[in-house]
Enzyme design. Sequence first.
Site, PDB file in Angstrom:
ATOM      1  N   LYS A 103       0.849  -1.203   0.000  1.00 38.40           N
ATOM      2  CA  LYS A 103       0.000   0.000   0.000  1.00 38.40           C
ATOM      3  C   LYS A 103       0.877   1.242   0.000  1.00 38.40           C
ATOM      4  O   LYS A 103       1.542   1.542   0.989  1.00 38.40           O
ATOM      5  CB  LYS A 103      -0.911   0.055   1.227  1.00 38.40           C
ATOM      6  CG  LYS A 103      -1.875   1.252   1.136  1.00 38.40           C
ATOM      7  CD  LYS A 103      -2.613   1.535   2.412  1.00 38.40           C
ATOM      8  CE  LYS A 103      -2.082   2.731   3.167  1.00 38.40           C
ATOM      9  NZ  LYS A 103      -1.976   3.987   2.435  1.00 38.40           N
TER      10      LYS A 103
ATOM     11  N   GLU B 174       9.494   1.040  10.910  1.00 40.18           N
ATOM     12  CA  GLU B 174      10.502   2.098  10.695  1.00 40.18           C
ATOM     13  C   GLU B 174       9.784   3.416  10.915  1.00 40.18           C
ATOM     14  O   GLU B 174       8.956   3.817  10.090  1.00 40.18           O
ATOM     15  CB  GLU B 174      11.053   2.027   9.268  1.00 40.18           C
ATOM     16  CG  GLU B 174      11.773   0.751   8.921  1.00 40.18           C
ATOM     17  CD  GLU B 174      13.005   0.525   9.770  1.00 40.18           C
ATOM     18  OE1 GLU B 174      13.582   1.513  10.274  1.00 40.18           O
ATOM     19  OE2 GLU B 174      13.381  -0.633   9.955  1.00 40.18           O
TER      20      GLU B 174
ATOM     21  N   CYS C 127      13.119  10.877   7.107  1.00 34.69           N
ATOM     22  CA  CYS C 127      13.071  10.399   8.493  1.00 34.69           C
ATOM     23  C   CYS C 127      14.381  10.681   9.227  1.00 34.69           C
ATOM     24  O   CYS C 127      14.380  10.889  10.426  1.00 34.69           O
ATOM     25  CB  CYS C 127      12.735   8.922   8.523  1.00 34.69           C
ATOM     26  SG  CYS C 127      13.846   7.937   7.522  1.00 34.69           S
TER      27      CYS C 127
HETATM   28  P1  NDP Z   1       1.831   7.964   8.499  1.00 36.56           P
HETATM   29  O1  NDP Z   1       2.171   7.206   9.714  1.00 36.56           O
HETATM   30  O2  NDP Z   1       0.759   8.977   8.583  1.00 36.56           O
HETATM   31  O3  NDP Z   1       1.385   6.964   7.317  1.00 36.56           O
HETATM   32  C1  NDP Z   1       2.216   5.949   6.844  1.00 36.56           C
HETATM   33  C2  NDP Z   1       1.377   4.930   6.122  1.00 36.56           C
HETATM   34  O4  NDP Z   1       0.504   4.271   7.047  1.00 36.56           O
HETATM   35  C3  NDP Z   1       0.474   5.536   5.053  1.00 36.56           C
HETATM   36  O5  NDP Z   1       0.417   4.666   3.955  1.00 36.56           O
HETATM   37  C4  NDP Z   1      -0.854   5.620   5.789  1.00 36.56           C
HETATM   38  O6  NDP Z   1      -1.982   5.693   4.956  1.00 36.56           O
HETATM   39  C5  NDP Z   1      -0.834   4.334   6.580  1.00 36.56           C
HETATM   40  N1  NDP Z   1      -1.752   4.302   7.721  1.00 36.56           N
HETATM   41  C6  NDP Z   1      -2.235   5.341   8.449  1.00 36.56           C
HETATM   42  N2  NDP Z   1      -3.038   4.886   9.441  1.00 36.56           N
HETATM   43  C7  NDP Z   1      -3.072   3.527   9.341  1.00 36.56           C
HETATM   44  C8  NDP Z   1      -3.728   2.480  10.074  1.00 36.56           C
HETATM   45  N3  NDP Z   1      -4.490   2.725  11.119  1.00 36.56           N
HETATM   46  N4  NDP Z   1      -3.521   1.200   9.687  1.00 36.56           N
HETATM   47  C9  NDP Z   1      -2.720   0.909   8.640  1.00 36.56           C
HETATM   48  N5  NDP Z   1      -2.097   1.856   7.895  1.00 36.56           N
HETATM   49  C10 NDP Z   1      -2.250   3.145   8.246  1.00 36.56           C
HETATM   50  O7  NDP Z   1       3.190   8.598   7.969  1.00 36.56           O
HETATM   51  P2  NDP Z   1       3.405   9.598   6.748  1.00 36.56           P
HETATM   52  O8  NDP Z   1       2.897   8.976   5.493  1.00 36.56           O
HETATM   53  O9  NDP Z   1       2.878  10.930   7.139  1.00 36.56           O
HETATM   54  O10 NDP Z   1       5.012   9.631   6.643  1.00 36.56           O
HETATM   55  C11 NDP Z   1       5.790  10.411   7.454  1.00 36.56           C
HETATM   56  C12 NDP Z   1       6.347   9.618   8.614  1.00 36.56           C
HETATM   57  O11 NDP Z   1       7.101   8.511   8.150  1.00 36.56           O
HETATM   58  C13 NDP Z   1       7.301  10.423   9.453  1.00 36.56           C
HETATM   59  O12 NDP Z   1       7.050  10.222  10.810  1.00 36.56           O
HETATM   60  C14 NDP Z   1       8.672   9.852   9.095  1.00 36.56           C
HETATM   61  O13 NDP Z   1       9.645  10.027  10.060  1.00 36.56           O
HETATM   62  C15 NDP Z   1       8.342   8.433   8.859  1.00 36.56           C
HETATM   63  N6  NDP Z   1       9.370   7.795   8.032  1.00 36.56           N
HETATM   64  C16 NDP Z   1      10.244   6.906   8.621  1.00 36.56           C
HETATM   65  C17 NDP Z   1      11.270   6.321   7.895  1.00 36.56           C
HETATM   66  C18 NDP Z   1      12.193   5.326   8.519  1.00 36.56           C
HETATM   67  O14 NDP Z   1      12.878   4.588   7.776  1.00 36.56           O
HETATM   68  N7  NDP Z   1      12.284   5.241   9.844  1.00 36.56           N
HETATM   69  C19 NDP Z   1      11.469   6.643   6.476  1.00 36.56           C
HETATM   70  C20 NDP Z   1      10.497   7.547   5.946  1.00 36.56           C
HETATM   71  C21 NDP Z   1       9.483   8.104   6.720  1.00 36.56           C
HETATM   72  P3  NDP Z   1      -2.437   7.063   4.252  1.00 36.56           P
HETATM   73  O15 NDP Z   1      -2.190   6.800   2.816  1.00 36.56           O
HETATM   74  O16 NDP Z   1      -3.882   7.241   4.585  1.00 36.56           O
HETATM   75  O17 NDP Z   1      -1.614   8.164   4.810  1.00 36.56           O
END
Ligand code: NDP
Length: 490
Positions: A187, A262, A296
């Site tokens: 996804k 992550e 991140c």
């Molecule tokens: P989110 O946590 O908002 O969303 C990440 C994904 O999870 C999206 O596809 C989102 O869907 C989905 N999601 C949201 N709620 C649920 C749920 N209840 N159940 C299952 N899936 C769900 O993060 P962002 O997309 O805003 O990305 C930014 C974040 O990612 C930052 O905190 C950043 O630090 C972190 N990040 C970490 C990395 C690492 O390697 N540690 C690398 C890159 C980013 P939807 O499409 O609706 O948003």
Amino acid sequence: MNKEVQQFLSNKTKGAFINGKFVNATSEKAIAVVNPATEETLSEVVVSNKELVNEAVQAANHQLENGDWSKLLANKKEYLLLKYADLIEENTSALAELLVLEHGKLLSDAKKEVSAAVNCFRYYAGWATKIEGSTIDVSLSGGNHFAYTKREPVGVVGAIAPWNVPIMMYAWKIAPALACGCTIVFKPSEETPLTSLLLAELSKEVGIPDGVINIVPGDGATTGQAITNHPLISKITFTGSSATGRIIGQNSAKLLKEFTLELGGKNPVLVLDDADFSKVPGGVAKGIFYNQGQVCVSGSRLYLPKNKFDNTLADIASIAEKMKLGSGLDENTKLGPVVSKDHFNKVMNYIDEGKQDSIEVVTGGGRAFDKGYFVEPTVFANTDNKAVSVATDEIFGPVITAMPYSNVDDLLEKANATEYGLSASIWTSNLGNAHYLADKVKAGIIYINSAVRSDPNLPLGGFKQSGIGSELGKSAINGFTKLKSVCINY
Ligand code: NDP
């Protein structure tokens, strides 16, 4: 516009990619994908509901259990992954342009991202033929014994990705999963689903069997939850915020699925008095403004020695002020928009909170242009080290907060005073100081005299609230396989 991109976008509503084809929507809901530089809608993408996710999981499960994929020799998997990498590379222009349109990043960075994905596929292609177990000495009586371990695919993988590096996320999750013999239901973020759909279309051209890679665009509440709750998915690999990670961890644990999380970071930049100050301002600026700070591992808490505080901050501010904001497709642009209206509002709210908390704005702090989600590169000086949101929360935007420190103990205490533990960058010319601080800083990846680097062979995983497990390198091979022990009495 690139012809392929034009053609790809001409079909206004995109469905999920399941079992090798784009399927018509059974769900009524669709989400607009918006170009953050112009606020214009590029396309609509269907929200994959529970039924579509189930179709994708069934297709993936068939390939895992009885399909061509389950019978394919490891060297054939290696060959397909290498072919896939070549085709992605050939399509760099189209993929990079589509990435700029859906995300807003600079075209040069988008091309580097495609290249990083190609490298990742090539790297894991090599692993496909190198997965191995061990022979084990056992002390069992009653016969002669021979025991060994082997690694088997963990099963159908459910992958949930964020929007900040969509093509890299696709590669980081799909390449190792396939090398290990898994199949996947992926996804992408609802903000940036288009590049994943184009990449999936390319996978068909190289002959990866239908059903091995399935893309289910949609939102977290519908599609993400359907993935985490599906009983046939054995492993969840999630990248995103710590808040969502906690929910996904809980849901996965309820069904005893394996999971890797992550998550976010509020990463410290530790500048020692002995650092090369001709390199520090440029390095720090790159570490926070690259990809508009939506990385991140961005360094967003800057710790400077008191005697170098004002001058270094002035140099960083001067770099920020010279950055030309604009569309990522314009080659003179140095900073694009942030990804979406919601995210723009989140970042601007943090900046406003910083101002209300009386933290000095050294430069930036405003919106640029009336159209598009452009945030000025912003530098705050938190000279009293107040525990305010711009200093403690992950903003995920082009915003850095600088704080002075008095000695190395003080620096370490401040750097570690966070719930997060993803990355840290340390600037010093003294090898002993570099090793000492690398040991003492509680973070999963430490950069010495650089920032925001990644290599497929270099694992990335968070400490504390920044995650569970690691991606990349051999860690991903362990994460997408299960260890089986076999004990023979002969
Ligand atoms: P989110 O946590 O908002 O969303 C990440 C994904 O999870 C999206 O596809 C989102 O869907 C989905 N999601 C949201 N709620 C649920 C749920 N209840 N159940 C299952 N899936 C769900 O993060 P962002 O997309 O805003 O990305 C930014 C974040 O990612 C930052 O905190 C950043 O630090 C972190 N990040 C970490 C990395 C690492 O390697 N540690 C690398 C890159 C980013 P939807 O499409 O609706 O948003």
